[in-house]
Design an enzyme around this catalytic site. Structure first.
Site, mmCIF file in Angstrom:
data_model
loop_
_atom_site.group_PDB
_atom_site.id
_atom_site.type_symbol
_atom_site.label_atom_id
_atom_site.label_comp_id
_atom_site.label_asym_id
_atom_site.label_seq_id
_atom_site.Cartn_x
_atom_site.Cartn_y
_atom_site.Cartn_z
ATOM 1 N N GLY A 33 0.810 -1.218 0.000
ATOM 2 C CA GLY A 33 0.000 0.000 0.000
ATOM 3 C C GLY A 33 0.838 1.259 0.000
ATOM 4 O O GLY A 33 2.009 1.231 -0.380
ATOM 5 N N HIS A 39 4.333 2.080 -8.034
ATOM 6 C CA HIS A 39 3.417 0.925 -7.972
ATOM 7 C C HIS A 39 2.493 0.928 -9.185
ATOM 8 O O HIS A 39 2.234 -0.113 -9.782
ATOM 9 C CB HIS A 39 2.525 0.990 -6.726
ATOM 10 C CG HIS A 39 3.259 0.900 -5.424
ATOM 11 N ND1 HIS A 39 3.409 1.969 -4.582
ATOM 12 C CD2 HIS A 39 3.873 -0.148 -4.816
ATOM 13 C CE1 HIS A 39 4.072 1.597 -3.498
ATOM 14 N NE2 HIS A 39 4.372 0.319 -3.615
#
Ligand code: PAF
Length: 295
Positions: A33, A39
């Protein structure tokens, strides 16, 4: 995009998708996260190569050897899910610790020489913890491809080795580092930098780039020493950010010039084909890592 907090519900959705298409290619992007464009680049790459992209968002406690680091790790699941939807992730798994580890974890993985360098000795148990969670994710999702960022260069070598140990036919797809315009490697830890620390942080990559230039005329040992000395001697323009214990702005933990496959230190530029430099540096209590390719 569908979000699942239980393994069973994700597996049911995957079974339904596979039921409709027996040749479905599933790509897995494991994350902890606090998602940034680095990402998102993995997810975009996975989208371009797979029919269905599964992203996991799970801060894996067993890969932290420092409890303070675990407590401070940013948790931003709602914002993460919005970003994931915007780049077209199909399924997101956001499990609790109990869901991921219903039984106490007793497995330990060993990676020989790969874990005896750089991050390995400094973070005892870290790579075994990474391997446990990645294998668990592989067992849950059964992906054909799995995507990892090259910023954690050693982690990629470890996961390649894990795949050899467990003999899973999963293609590991290493993806290049994404950098901010000023060169700083994107990292979830960057959000812990103060405004003034963030301003000087790109110095790390600037020095790595200079090291690559120096490698044309200097030995491996000279380049290594120069990087460590230059970072240590750096003073921020306004004289702030100095660590009161060391009197430095940057406290480099290591800079290693290694074979890109075995991760063992190289002595001479010519002896191996792929050579990378990997660094870990403390800046105002935040540990940043980066890497650069020499050959
Ligand atoms: O690179 C990371 O964020 C983590 O180590 C990973 C691969 C998601 C496992 O928790």
């Amino acid at each position: 995009m569908k979000q699942f907090s239980t393994v069973k519900s994700l597996q049911e959705a995957l079974a339904a998708a596979r039921g409709e298409n027996h040749n479905l290619t599933v790509g897995l992007v494991p994350t902890m996260g606090a998602l940034h464009d680095g990402h998102l680049s993995l997810i975009k790459r996975a989208k371009s190569e797979c029919d269905t992209v599964v992203v996991s968002v799970f801060v894996n406690p067993i890969q932290f050897n420092n409890q303070e680091d675990l407590a401070k790790y940013p948790r931003t699941v709602e914002a993460d899910c919005e970003k994931l939807a915007s780049v077209g992730a199909d399924f997101v798994l956001t499990p609790s610790v109990e869901e991921m580890y219903p039984e106490p974890v007793t497995t330990t993985y060993h990676f020989g020489a790969l874990e005896q360098v750089m991050e390995g000795p400094r973070r005892p148990g870290h790579f075994s913890g990474v391997a446990v969670v990645v294998r668990r994710l592989f067992d849950i999702v059964h992906p054909q491809k799995a995507y990892f960022g090259e910023k954690d260069f050693q982690q990629i070598a470890i996961i390649r080795n894990l795949l050899e140990q467990i003999k899973y036919p999963i293609e590991l797809v290493p993806c290049p580092i994404v950098r901010a315009d000023d060169g700083l490697a994107l990292s979830s830890r960057n959000m812990r930098l103060s405004e003034s620390a963030r301003k000087v942080a790109p110095t790390i990559y600037a020095i790595l780039r200079q090291a690559v230039e120096m490698s044309a005329t200097h030995s491996v040992a000279e380049v290594k020493q120069w990087v460590m000395d230059t970072l240590t001697a750096y003073h921020s323009p306004d004289g702030t950010l100095i660590n009161p214990d060391t009197y430095h702005v940057f406290d480099p933990e290591y800079f290693e010039i290694v074979d890109d496959t075995t991760l063992q230190p190289v002595q001479d530029w010519q002896t191996v084909q792929g050579v990378v430099g990997c660094i870990a540096v403390w800046l105002t209590g935040v540990r940043l890592i980066d890497m650069v390719r020499f050959r």
